[in-house]
Design an enzyme around this catalytic site. Structure first.
Site, mmCIF file in Angstrom:
data_model
loop_
_atom_site.group_PDB
_atom_site.id
_atom_site.type_symbol
_atom_site.label_atom_id
_atom_site.label_comp_id
_atom_site.label_asym_id
_atom_site.label_seq_id
_atom_site.Cartn_x
_atom_site.Cartn_y
_atom_site.Cartn_z
ATOM 1 N N HIS A 49 6.732 -4.819 -0.276
ATOM 2 C CA HIS A 49 6.500 -3.663 0.433
ATOM 3 C C HIS A 49 7.843 -3.168 1.020
ATOM 4 O O HIS A 49 7.969 -2.030 1.620
ATOM 5 C CB HIS A 49 5.719 -3.685 1.602
ATOM 6 N N HIS A 100 3.609 -7.410 2.372
ATOM 7 C CA HIS A 100 4.494 -8.360 1.660
ATOM 8 C C HIS A 100 5.900 -7.901 1.540
ATOM 9 O O HIS A 100 6.038 -6.811 1.563
ATOM 10 C CB HIS A 100 3.734 -9.088 0.701
ATOM 11 N N LYS A 153 -4.676 -4.455 4.679
ATOM 12 C CA LYS A 153 -3.767 -5.504 3.598
ATOM 13 C C LYS A 153 -2.722 -6.026 4.040
ATOM 14 O O LYS A 153 -2.143 -5.474 5.012
ATOM 15 C CB LYS A 153 -3.554 -4.441 2.200
#
Ligand code: ARG
Length: 563
Positions: A131, A128, A125
């Site tokens: 995070h 972004h 994943k």
């Protein structure tokens, strides 16, 4: 010297009827600074002394004398103590300078084990901007606990398991191209994952296939394992690039997959202790008694779940590390999940469930509303960090083109700015990411604090006054005293930040220290002063430099010497 303690021992010598604790408790800090730094009310003594409180105050004050106070006098029924500013300045500044890099460190933890679990991203994943929260709150808490002499274990509980990997494998096998994926791994895999969901809407058999592949993975099928490992490896390459930029460190990457072989024993235990019950082929724990919805432990097909893996992980951590505290830095939306599994661990009879702590945080959003994971509009964390660095590099090129290691400084300031913004707000608050505020050299920003530090470094570089003994009475002016008061608070601040799991306490503190320092700098000249004045002021500058650097370290921000 602890001035408050000194007040206690002075008073104890005159007041036999009160214990030191009682005296300590009665001491007040006057609202009005002209009344001194501490005040002791004598009303309660009237009975014992059989005199009016005013007279008692006057009589006791008369008898007290100490170098620590420049004035001890009675005002009505109070005895007021005014700290000897020079003694105070000397005490604080010398302590900071002697301790140096160790100023702020304290032995609160006695080397007790504290686990800080943070970042815990999902593999395959995109990492972004959101995070950044767990990563930086966690990394800073780890540094703060470390400074307090806890034995810190940093764990990244990777999201590297679960049915989504079945989906990812199916999507890759059907539509993936090895060469394309390898060029831009995470982005391509995310695309495949989105495609899977689109296709599965019309073709539910895809979901069955995905489940089969996940079961294969759980059973150690070589092809499934190889594909999964491949996804994991290249995800880690991308994550590690970001962790390097952010100075995030980990001792362990034991994520969800690590617990797959530890699950059967946990399930066994839950059944034996009669904590789970069957529910339509699945197994659940009823938590109604605790005001929570039931928790699903195994699915109907027997596959295990996120909750179960967290229970297994907690049990494993207790066995492996025998932690004193087990901290999880995870967003607020998972609050129920954590409450549920911690309750289940308690039901299993483990008191240490109370030593597990969910440290949660709010959401970061972009000013232009650009972020939406669902719509595939993500702002990559790595892009933000690199863009911040480039913006700072531009400023340096314009204002200070001769600076050595420009690239490195731009990185420290640019990324520091992002991290500062992240850790400035109370963690539970949502905040809006602002390029402008973040990169501003004025106000509450990383560059502002780093600039104050660099200014201190340059003052110390330019004027050399080593080996001159310092006359601390020179630091008696308000602006200097304000800086000294700030400096003296640092140790308390670190403890407070740890107790509240709140790095923002350190960020706000260092900002306010930098502000006090700038006020001091504007009010007090250092060049063209007598050697005595220079020596005293530079001693203060040195203590500021040390404290800013140490505080910034705790929030994972570098302190370059030149900007
Ligand atoms: N990987 C999860 C997510 O991204 C967070 C894991 C949090 N840690 C835990 N022990 N459950 O949502």
């Amino acid at each position: 010297m602890d001035f408050k303690q000194e007040v206690v021992s002075l008073l104890s010598s005159q007041i036999e009827d009160l214990t030191s604790e009682e005296i300590l408790e009665a001491i007040e800090v006057p609202k009005n600074a002209s009344m001194g730094d501490y005040a002791f009310p004598c009303f309660k003594l009237a009975k014992v002394f059989r005199k009016a409180p005013n007279m008692i105050a006057a009589e006791i004050a008369e008898k007290l004398e100490s170098d620590a106070f420049e004035k001890i006098e009675s005002v009505a029924a109070y005895i007021n103590f005014t700290i000897n500013k020079s003694a105070y300045a000397k005490q604080v500044v010398e302590k900071v300078i002697v301790l140096g890099d160790d100023y702020g460190k304290q032995n609160l933890g006695d080397n007790k084990k504290v686990i800080v679990e943070y970042s815990s991203v999902n593999i395959a994943k995109i990492m972004h901007i959101g995070h950044i929260r767990s990563a930086m709150i966690g990394n800073s808490l780890a540094r703060i606990y470390d400074a307090l002499n806890y034995d810190v274990v940093r764990i990244n509980h990777l999201g590297d398991y679960g049915t989504q990997f079945g989906k990812m494998i199916v999507a890759y096998k059907k539509w993936g191209d090895k060469a394309i994926v390898e060029k831009n791994p995470v982005d391509e895999l995310v695309k495949l994952y989105v495609k899977f969901h689109d296709e599965a809407e019309n073709d539910p058999s895809l979901d069955d296939e995905a489940r089969e592949w996940f079961t294969k993975l759980e059973n150690g099928d070589p092809e499934a394992t190889e594909l999964w490992q491949w996804m994991k490896d290249f995800s880690m390459v991308e994550f590690n690039r970001v962790y390097d930029l952010l100075d995030c460190e980990f001792d362990s990457f034991a994520g969800e997959s690590f617990y797959s072989d530890k699950m059967p024993a946990i399930l066994e235990e839950l059944r034996e202790k009669k904590i789970v019950k069957k529910d339509d082929g699945a197994e659940i724990v009823d938590l109604e008694e605790y005001g929570m919805p039931p928790s699903l432990i195994t699915k109907r097909d027997g596959s295990s779940l996120y909750v179960t893996r967290d229970i297994a992980a907690a049990v494993y951590r207790k066995k492996t590390y025998d932690f004193y505290k087990n901290i999880y830095v995870v967003g607020a939306p998972q609050q129920l999940h954590f409450k549920q599994w911690m309750q289940i661990v308690k039901l299993m009879g483990y008191d240490w469930a109370d030593d597990c702590e969910h440290v949660m945080f709010g959401i970061v959003s972009m000013e232009d509303g650009k972020m939406s994971t669902r719509k595939g509009r993500v702002v990559k964390l790595e892009d933000v960090l690199l863009k911040a660095k480039d913006s700072i590099l531009e400023v340096i090129e314009e204002k200070n083109p001769g600076l050595e290691n420009k690239e490195e400084v731009a990185k420290q300031v640019g990324i520091g700015a992002v991290v500062f913004q992240e850790l400035f707000h109370n963690r539970i608050k949502d905040y809006v990411f602002s390029w402008e505020k973040m990169l501003s050299a004025e106000g509450e920003s990383g560059p502002y604090v780093q600039y104050a530090h660099a200014r201190a470094c340059s003052l110390l570089r330019n004027i050399d006054v080593t080996d001159v003994s310092v006359d601390y009475s020179i630091l008696n002016d308000d602006a200097s005293m304000e800086v000294i008061r700030h400096l003296s608070k640092f140790e308390e601040i670190v403890v407070d930040a740890a107790r509240k799991y709140e790095p923002s306490i350190v960020t706000r503190y260092v900002t306010s220290l930098a502000q006090a320092f700038n006020t001091f700098y504007n009010a007090n000249r250092i060049s063209d002063q007598s050697e005595d004045v220079q020596a005293a002021r530079l001693a203060l500058v040195k203590a500021v430099k040390i404290t800013i650097k140490n505080a910034l370290h705790l929030i994972t921000i570098q302190a370059p010497e030149q900007l």
